[in-house]
Design a protein around this motif. Structure first.
Motif, mmCIF file in Angstrom:
data_model
loop_
_atom_site.group_PDB
_atom_site.id
_atom_site.type_symbol
_atom_site.label_atom_id
_atom_site.label_comp_id
_atom_site.label_asym_id
_atom_site.label_seq_id
_atom_site.Cartn_x
_atom_site.Cartn_y
_atom_site.Cartn_z
ATOM 1 N N ILE A 33 5.412 -11.485 -2.016
ATOM 2 C CA ILE A 33 4.152 -12.414 -2.593
ATOM 3 C C ILE A 33 3.483 -10.925 -2.986
ATOM 4 N N GLY A 34 2.771 -9.623 -2.654
ATOM 5 C CA GLY A 34 2.126 -8.710 -3.517
ATOM 6 C C GLY A 34 0.917 -8.903 -3.287
ATOM 7 N N ALA A 35 0.083 -7.887 -2.780
ATOM 8 C CA ALA A 35 -1.259 -7.433 -3.198
ATOM 9 C C ALA A 35 -1.970 -8.539 -3.490
ATOM 10 N N LEU A 57 -5.168 -3.737 6.509
ATOM 11 C CA LEU A 57 -5.547 -2.815 6.724
ATOM 12 C C LEU A 57 -4.112 -1.489 6.322
ATOM 13 N N HIS A 58 -3.315 -1.170 6.669
ATOM 14 C CA HIS A 58 -1.813 -0.029 7.071
ATOM 15 C C HIS A 58 -1.018 -0.871 5.977
ATOM 16 N N PHE A 59 -0.373 -1.802 5.314
ATOM 17 C CA PHE A 59 0.589 -2.001 4.550
ATOM 18 C C PHE A 59 0.706 -1.227 3.946
ATOM 19 N N PRO A 60 1.622 -0.590 2.986
ATOM 20 C CA PRO A 60 1.223 0.583 1.749
ATOM 21 C C PRO A 60 1.633 -1.066 1.260
ATOM 22 N N ILE A 61 0.775 -0.019 -0.220
ATOM 23 C CA ILE A 61 0.586 -0.833 -1.464
ATOM 24 C C ILE A 61 0.010 0.461 -2.683
ATOM 25 N N ALA A 62 0.760 -0.354 -4.105
ATOM 26 C CA ALA A 62 0.413 0.469 -4.865
ATOM 27 C C ALA A 62 -1.317 1.452 -5.080
ATOM 28 N N GLU A 63 -0.962 2.364 -5.962
ATOM 29 C CA GLU A 63 -2.779 2.882 -5.723
ATOM 30 C C GLU A 63 -4.077 2.276 -6.555
ATOM 31 N N ALA A 64 -3.340 1.163 -7.507
ATOM 32 C CA ALA A 64 -3.862 0.835 -8.269
ATOM 33 C C ALA A 64 -4.373 -0.883 -7.772
ATOM 34 N N HIS A 65 -3.862 -0.801 -6.610
ATOM 35 C CA HIS A 65 -3.741 -2.092 -5.984
ATOM 36 C C HIS A 65 -5.008 -1.669 -5.110
ATOM 37 N N GLU A 66 -5.714 -0.472 -4.468
ATOM 38 C CA GLU A 66 -6.103 -0.722 -3.088
ATOM 39 C C GLU A 66 -7.423 -1.050 -3.510
#
Length: 304
Positions: A33-35, A57-66
């Motif tokens: 599904i994604g952030a 908190l720890h799942f890796p996502i793209a910087e744009a989705h922070e």
């Protein structure tokens, strides 16, 4: 929920259930599904608050989705006292500031694109106006021209002057383009003299402006019977217009000049009535040879 209750009866079933639940949670909810599709409240209700807090908190996502992670954490951590509350309020403020900055950046980008479109439209209208003037100049007969033609020509020149002023105004509002670190050699190189000495005596006492070329800037060349001024045409600064104003004859070097500078020089020539020619030569002497004697040019204009 029924499977969850059944799994709590036996420890072995409970472990297997939660391994399967964790795998489904990470793979289906977080990864696929994604952030952008995370609903923090629903995930906490379905999989448990602590598990959802840790995963988001720890799942890796793209910087744009922070910013989406920060928004989700603000919903999952709701303590009203202590350091956590302060940190969460600070995260919320930073998220709001980031959203506002993105909105301002988007507005600036759209405004810049509108300005570019206006400049392009103004240049198109300017080119159409020049084409109209060129057709009028080619079709007119100076000796028998009617007052109506003169009036139309004055209107066209006034229209060109207005369009040119608008293009200059819009161009000044655009951000300046970066100058490339490496540029082609100056196309009006003084050292590239022709093998045969040119006869330029008919240019004595004249001032010739060379518009175009790289690394030329604003300079005056020596060693010719006429005064030779040059400007690269890359900036419409006071030196550029001073060079045009001082010239008796304008030469545009078409190989290394922008369309905007070429049209600007042509507009100045039309407004001031100064002769102008376009050259692809790269040697100053060869360029000056293309200027006809003034008496000859006047005779040709009278015959035309």
């Amino acid at each position: 929920q029924q499977a969850r209750r059944d799994a709590l009866i036996h420890v072995k079933d409970k472990a297997a259930f939660w391994r399967a639940a964790n795998d489904y949670f990470v793979r289906e909810e977080l990864l696929y599904i994604g952030a952008m599709g995370w609903v923090a409240d629903l995930l906490a209700k379905r999989y448990g608050l602590r598990r959802t807090q840790f995963a988001i908190l720890h799942f890796p996502i793209a910087e744009a989705h922070e910013p989406l992670r920060a928004q989700a954490m603000g919903k999952l951590f709701r303590r009203d006292k202590g350091d956590n509350a302060f940190l969460l309020r600070h995260i919320a403020r930073l998220t709001e500031q980031l959203d506002a900055a993105k909105k301002r950046t988007s507005e600036i980008y759209r405004a810049n694109e509108r300005l570019k479109a206006e400049v392009a439209e103004s240049q198109r209208k300017l080119a159409d106006a020049y084409a109209t003037i060129r057709r009028l100049e080619e079709s007119r007969i100076e000796a028998t021209k009617e007052p109506e033609d003169k009036r139309r020509l004055r209107e066209q020149k006034a229209f060109i002057a207005d369009l040119l002023a608008e293009v200059r105004r819009l161009r000044a509002m655009l951000p300046e383009e970066e100058t490339p670190e490496q540029e082609p050699e100056d196309i009006v190189a003084e050292e590239a003299q022709p093998d045969v000495e040119s006869d330029l005596s008919h240019l004595a006492g004249m001032t010739v402006a060379l518009i175009g070329g790289y690394r030329a800037g604003h300079a005056e060349l020596d060693g010719y019977p006429c005064r030779v001024l040059r400007h690269d045409g890359r900036k419409f600064d006071p030196d550029y217009y001073a060079t045009l104003a001082a010239a008796d004859f304008i030469i545009v070097l078409t190989r290394f000049i922008s369309h905007a500078a070429m049209w600007d020089a042509r507009a100045y020539a039309v407004e001031s009535g100064k002769p102008i020619i376009y050259s692809e030569a790269i040697n100053v002497a060869r360029i000056l040879e293309q200027i006809p004697p003034i008496n000859q040019k006047k005779g040709e204009e009278q015959e035309a």
